[in-house]
Design an enzyme around this catalytic site. Sequence first.
Site, short mmCIF file in Angstrom:
data_model
loop_
_atom_site.label_atom_id
_atom_site.label_comp_id
_atom_site.label_asym_id
_atom_site.label_seq_id
_atom_site.Cartn_x
_atom_site.Cartn_y
_atom_site.Cartn_z
N CYS A 152 -34.84 174.04 82.66
CA CYS A 152 -34.88 172.69 83.26
C CYS A 152 -35.92 172.57 84.38
O CYS A 152 -36.35 171.47 84.70
CB CYS A 152 -33.51 172.30 83.78
SG CYS A 152 -32.28 172.17 82.48
N ASN A 208 -29.48 164.80 80.35
CA ASN A 208 -30.30 165.91 80.83
C ASN A 208 -31.23 166.35 79.69
O ASN A 208 -30.78 166.88 78.68
CB ASN A 208 -29.38 167.05 81.26
CG ASN A 208 -30.13 168.23 81.85
OD1 ASN A 208 -31.35 168.34 81.70
ND2 ASN A 208 -29.41 169.11 82.52
N HIS A 228 -35.02 166.13 88.86
CA HIS A 228 -34.52 166.52 87.53
C HIS A 228 -33.21 165.78 87.31
O HIS A 228 -32.37 165.68 88.22
CB HIS A 228 -34.30 168.03 87.50
CG HIS A 228 -33.54 168.50 86.30
ND1 HIS A 228 -33.89 168.12 85.02
CD2 HIS A 228 -32.44 169.30 86.18
CE1 HIS A 228 -33.04 168.68 84.17
NE2 HIS A 228 -32.16 169.40 84.85
O1 UT7 Z 1 -30.02 171.14 84.16
C1 UT7 Z 1 -29.44 172.39 84.33
C2 UT7 Z 1 -28.51 172.37 85.42
N1 UT7 Z 1 -27.21 171.90 84.99
C3 UT7 Z 1 -26.51 171.19 85.81
O2 UT7 Z 1 -26.98 170.84 86.87
C4 UT7 Z 1 -25.08 170.88 85.46
C5 UT7 Z 1 -24.24 171.07 86.67
N2 UT7 Z 1 -22.84 170.82 86.48
C6 UT7 Z 1 -22.33 169.59 86.24
O3 UT7 Z 1 -23.03 168.62 86.10
C7 UT7 Z 1 -20.82 169.44 86.24
O4 UT7 Z 1 -20.25 170.65 86.68
C8 UT7 Z 1 -20.24 169.07 84.86
C9 UT7 Z 1 -20.58 167.63 84.54
C10 UT7 Z 1 -20.76 170.00 83.80
C11 UT7 Z 1 -18.71 169.16 84.89
O5 UT7 Z 1 -18.19 168.36 85.93
P1 UT7 Z 1 -17.12 168.96 86.94
O6 UT7 Z 1 -16.68 167.88 87.82
O7 UT7 Z 1 -17.73 170.18 87.59
O8 UT7 Z 1 -15.94 169.34 85.99
P2 UT7 Z 1 -15.28 170.78 85.72
O9 UT7 Z 1 -16.20 171.66 84.97
O10 UT7 Z 1 -14.74 171.27 87.02
O11 UT7 Z 1 -14.10 170.37 84.77
C12 UT7 Z 1 -13.05 169.48 85.20
C13 UT7 Z 1 -12.15 169.24 84.02
C14 UT7 Z 1 -11.73 170.50 83.29
O12 UT7 Z 1 -10.40 170.38 82.91
P3 UT7 Z 1 -9.23 171.12 83.75
O13 UT7 Z 1 -9.59 172.58 83.76
O14 UT7 Z 1 -9.31 170.50 85.13
O15 UT7 Z 1 -8.01 170.78 82.97
C15 UT7 Z 1 -12.61 170.49 82.05
O16 UT7 Z 1 -12.01 171.16 80.98
O17 UT7 Z 1 -12.80 168.41 83.06
C16 UT7 Z 1 -12.68 169.01 81.77
N3 UT7 Z 1 -13.86 168.64 80.99
C17 UT7 Z 1 -13.93 167.51 80.28
N4 UT7 Z 1 -13.05 166.51 80.12
C18 UT7 Z 1 -13.42 165.49 79.34
C19 UT7 Z 1 -15.05 169.32 80.86
N5 UT7 Z 1 -15.87 168.63 80.05
C20 UT7 Z 1 -15.20 167.50 79.69
C21 UT7 Z 1 -15.54 166.40 78.90
N6 UT7 Z 1 -14.63 165.42 78.76
N7 UT7 Z 1 -16.74 166.28 78.29
#
Ligand code: UT7
Length: 325
Positions: free
Chosen positions: A115, A282, A252
Amino acid sequence: MAIIRSVIRGVGAYLPKRILTNDDLARMVDTTNEWIMERTGIEQRHIAADGELTSDLGIAASRQALVRAGIDPVDIDLVVCATATPDRTFPATATRIQAGLGISKGAAFDVQAVCSGFIYALAVADNFIRAGQFKRALVVGAETFSRILDWNDRGTCVLFGDGAGAVVLEAQSQLGTREDRGILATRIRSDGRFEELLYVDGGPGSTKTTGHLRMNGREVFRHAVQKISGVIEETLVSTGYAPDEIDLYVPHQANKRILDGIAKKLGIPTAKVMITLARHGNTSAASVPLALNQAFEEHRLREGGLVLMEAMGGGFTWGAALARW
Ligand code: UT7
């Protein structure tokens, strides 16, 4: 004292025709439009058609950048393509773009920093130009991430999309002051200790397969705000500019919450932040030039304006670039 700077002469972009919405994804994996919107800010992403390759996207974006620059492709002597999704393991996608544009002189090669690739490629091209080795460079960020996603993993498949962006750089003599046009500073960084937080679980030298993207999103998020803010501060200090002097911040496009966090930390008002991820998600190395292109089309890039670009990605790699339009 007069010095050579890389002036950005033109910008272009290309997004494949097919659109995949959040509701489409909700029919494929256990997710909702509300979750994706609230956690990321993404509304839709573009997906390359069968047979449409990363180089095809890169060529389309490059053609638009060249037309806007008023530069004939044959006058380009360097093509640098940032991509993590090359058409083939080799040759470089850059050489395919070079050939597609009818260029047969100079050099073409890929830069692999996921990225952060566009910032890396911009830094590489800028250094070659300032060293006097090349006069006109095409810097491309092009990706078909749809081909390396695990479409059963809701934690990653909702985040990424395909696309390409390109800029044309030209060596121009400037006065050597902070008021110069062109790229004023670039800073690139990496730390390979974080590989396991964001990687692809395959490759020609390990599994002999392409593999799929794997990410610990929460951990990447935590590092992103801190690392990007740090490298931006370094870039600004090296040029003597303060955050409030930035006219446009072109980050980005990974997650709106990351962009808001960085802007807040640095005191950059939201009105100066270019946010385009709602439209294309992204797109890895294509994110920054896609946002730059939208800024151009919305007339937000005025001549003499100070533009700050940044990115972070797998590796980890991260970096920033400051340019006067
Ligand atoms: O370009 C390269 C760099 N990449 C990035 O910068 C990405 C950085 N990370 C992010 O943007 C975020 O961490 C995400 C968008 C990937 C995830 O958001 P988050 O607020 O950090 O969520 P999380 O990973 O802490 O997950 C929260 C909950 C989880 O469920 P539990 O464990 O709380 O029951 C996940 O399983 O959300 C769940 N979850 C989803 N729910 C519905 C994860 N993906 C999804 C989804 N739909 N697509």
